[in-house]
Enzyme design. Sequence first.
Site, PDB file in Angstrom:
ATOM      1  N   THR A   1       2.336  11.848  -8.375  1.00 42.06           N
ATOM      2  CA  THR A   1       3.414  12.231  -7.459  1.00 42.06           C
ATOM      3  C   THR A   1       4.505  11.177  -7.504  1.00 42.06           C
ATOM      4  O   THR A   1       4.241  10.025  -7.830  1.00 42.06           O
ATOM      5  CB  THR A   1       2.930  12.267  -5.990  1.00 42.06           C
ATOM      6  OG1 THR A   1       2.478  10.961  -5.630  1.00 42.06           O
ATOM      7  CG2 THR A   1       1.846  13.292  -5.787  1.00 42.06           C
ATOM      8  N   ASP A   2       5.703  11.594  -7.146  1.00 40.97           N
ATOM      9  CA  ASP A   2       6.688  10.576  -6.797  1.00 40.97           C
ATOM     10  C   ASP A   2       6.145   9.882  -5.537  1.00 40.97           C
ATOM     11  O   ASP A   2       5.253  10.405  -4.844  1.00 40.97           O
ATOM     12  CB  ASP A   2       8.074  11.199  -6.548  1.00 40.97           C
ATOM     13  CG  ASP A   2       9.164  10.128  -6.541  1.00 40.97           C
ATOM     14  OD1 ASP A   2       8.834   8.924  -6.496  1.00 40.97           O
ATOM     15  OD2 ASP A   2      10.355  10.488  -6.565  1.00 40.97           O
ATOM     16  N   TRP A   3       6.675   8.731  -5.248  1.00 41.43           N
ATOM     17  CA  TRP A   3       6.121   7.902  -4.168  1.00 41.43           C
ATOM     18  C   TRP A   3       6.285   8.595  -2.805  1.00 41.43           C
ATOM     19  O   TRP A   3       7.375   8.678  -2.257  1.00 41.43           O
ATOM     20  CB  TRP A   3       6.783   6.532  -4.191  1.00 41.43           C
ATOM     21  CG  TRP A   3       6.022   5.527  -5.041  1.00 41.43           C
ATOM     22  CD1 TRP A   3       5.656   4.265  -4.655  1.00 41.43           C
ATOM     23  CD2 TRP A   3       5.538   5.676  -6.380  1.00 41.43           C
ATOM     24  NE1 TRP A   3       4.952   3.646  -5.676  1.00 41.43           N
ATOM     25  CE2 TRP A   3       4.863   4.483  -6.738  1.00 41.43           C
ATOM     26  CE3 TRP A   3       5.562   6.715  -7.318  1.00 41.43           C
ATOM     27  CZ2 TRP A   3       4.253   4.293  -7.974  1.00 41.43           C
ATOM     28  CZ3 TRP A   3       4.954   6.521  -8.557  1.00 41.43           C
ATOM     29  CH2 TRP A   3       4.311   5.321  -8.867  1.00 41.43           C
TER      30      TRP A   3
END
Length: 760
Positions: A231-233
């Site tokens: 995932t993106d953060w």
Amino acid sequence: MTIEKIQELVKQMTLEEKAAFCAGKDFWRLASCARLGIPEVMVSDGPHGLRAQKTAQDNLGINDSIEAVCFPAGCATGSSFDRNLVKEIGSAIGTEAQAVDLSVVLGPAMNIKRSPLCGRNFEYISEDPLLAGELAASLINGIQSKNIGTSPKHFAANSQEYHRMSNSSEIDERTLREIYLSNFERAVKQGQPWTIMNSYNKINGTYTCEDKWLLTDVLREEWGYKGLVETDWGAMDDRVAALKAGCDLEMPGPGDNKQDIIDAVTNGTLSEEVLDTSVARILDLIFKYTENRDTTAVFEYEKGHALAAKAEEQCMVLLKNDDAVLPLKASQKVAFIGQYAEKPRFQGGGSSHINAFRVESALEAAAELLPGSDITFARGFEDSVDTVDPVLIAEAAEAARAADVAVVFAGLPDSYESEGYDRTHLRMPMGQEMLIEAVAAANPNTVVVLHNGSAIEMPWIDKVKGVLEAYLGGQAVGRAEIRILYGMANPSGRLAETFPLRLEDTPCYLDFGGEDDIVRYSEGVFVGYRYYTSRNMPVLFPFGYGLSYTDFSYSNLHLSADSIRESEPLTVSVDVTNTGSIAGAEVVQLYIGAKGRKPNGIIRPVRELRGFDKIYLEPGETKTVTFTLDSRAFAVWNTTLHDWYVDTREYTVEICANAFDVLLSAPVNVTGEKDIPYTYNMNSIVGRLMHDPKGAAILANLQNVFGGEAAAGDGEDSAVSSEMAIAMMEGMPLRSLPGFVDTIKKPMLQQLIDMLNAKE
Ligand code: BGC
């Protein structure tokens, strides 16, 4: 480690351990397990240098990171149109990552520049998916050649910052495939990145982390992707749904989702096999890195700085050069004006922010490269928003008046563009615009050097003689500027994005940002130059545009055939000659045009980039550039087939100086090899039969009958011309024919429909 051994390891892990591996240990590190000998590895931003935070951690570049080399940002490297250069930067970053023990560099950032307003455009490569995909693949291949992973991001359709964590990009199937996915498709197929980062946003209502269609059906099954998805953060929504969709790793970790995974496996709503597959992908990454560690790698700071300077030299775009005001001569008295001559803006804000070990300004570089030359300096503006300082402006005008040439180092301040928010307009700060006007009024030989991450409006353009777009050029931007300004290097960058005349002209002006977190991509495939060329709208500077200090001529456009079938490759060659007196590089651009709308055909952009190459030519030298085109060069995404489809028709192969300027062109007929299935019914229109070979004979009879009726009104002042009759018939549903033509009866039409639908 072999897949068998990894699977062995996974078998030895407890459910709890496996669930823990599906999230990071902390902000940057993946989980580890001493019991099983699974080591700890660290990842880091990216994309144009390393932002390794060894102590206090965050994803917005707030806390310090290690000293590193800041290479030109994506907005600049996109304009290089140079695969080899980008690969070279990648391998330098890869070596640096080995030297500081980082397993994955979080990049390339490669979302499509849908609007110049997107706050993160400075990191992204282009408005064109071919260019973005090719250069992203080059960066991936460069970094991964050093056994460091990459993470192309943000997958996908993340073209604005406003509400990036909650909005839904509403995009039709064709537009998604042709524009917002084909860049990633190219990067994945050509680069096989170790990881890919899903975006924060939803696509058509589904968060990308839990979009099985995106992460499994398209990415893995269609494109053959083998790595892991992270995932993106902070982009995780429903952890269990995300695992099922193919999202393996949640970052940062450890977060609060481990128990959800354990519960779902225990109560049977998540198969343990799905969990095992994700854990195996994560272990594969860890061992791929640790087993290929290069402990001899050294972080070569000065070498990196020199590469950053060379790269920026090849990225800068010369936009205007009236009366050959550039290159400057060392003997001229030159006034450098503007704070960016002393303190350049060379990178953007947010997660890509690098702690550059050194920054070289134009003034500093001039002192070294042009000893004894007559260069004065006036600050002109403070790098703060919208302040107009009349004293600084007056000083600058004075300095300009006293010089042969004035060079204004201007651009956008940090606060104007950044990760996390979008721009609201395309203007520079008023103080800088006023400065340019005042300097140009004081000296007719005024040149502007721009430091910005995305297109700007230039209301002052007619008042200056030269404009050099440096973009956010990395820590050695000043050196590259001096070399270009003084002709030690020849500019060869070309715009990877359109500069519109005004914000209101941009294709998504009315939709950008969205309403209630719904962002309609209603301009469809008409993004960037696809829109401006198709509407034949004037722009400030077109996609692909850029000047050189030399001239190039093109000749001998040759196609391997004037007609091909879809499955046959087409080879295109063209000769390019440097007709000027100095050496320089040229970007050769190939577009495919499909002019005119075919009946029943779909609406296509006037032309689309299908090939590019950057070549270096000595004065008088000629090189032949060859492109091999496959069916994708002619294809559109068909929403009935859910596949690429080549329409049988004539196309034009166009060699262009930029998206608007066709230098040479040649037609080619391409015969498509796929049929689009269609089932006739009473609502099918007559026009569809007209273009169906099977229906043609039957239709001929029908036309006689119908034409006869229409002919009754033919004549000078008839209300129904034969053109009108044909047009009306073309668009008429079969069910309506009996009402107009006595001899046509419903059973007859049903018979016709049955014949047309009958299998051969
Ligand atoms: C950004 C990513 C970045 C991550 C880690 C996020 O906010 O969107 O591009 O890689 O943070 O810093």
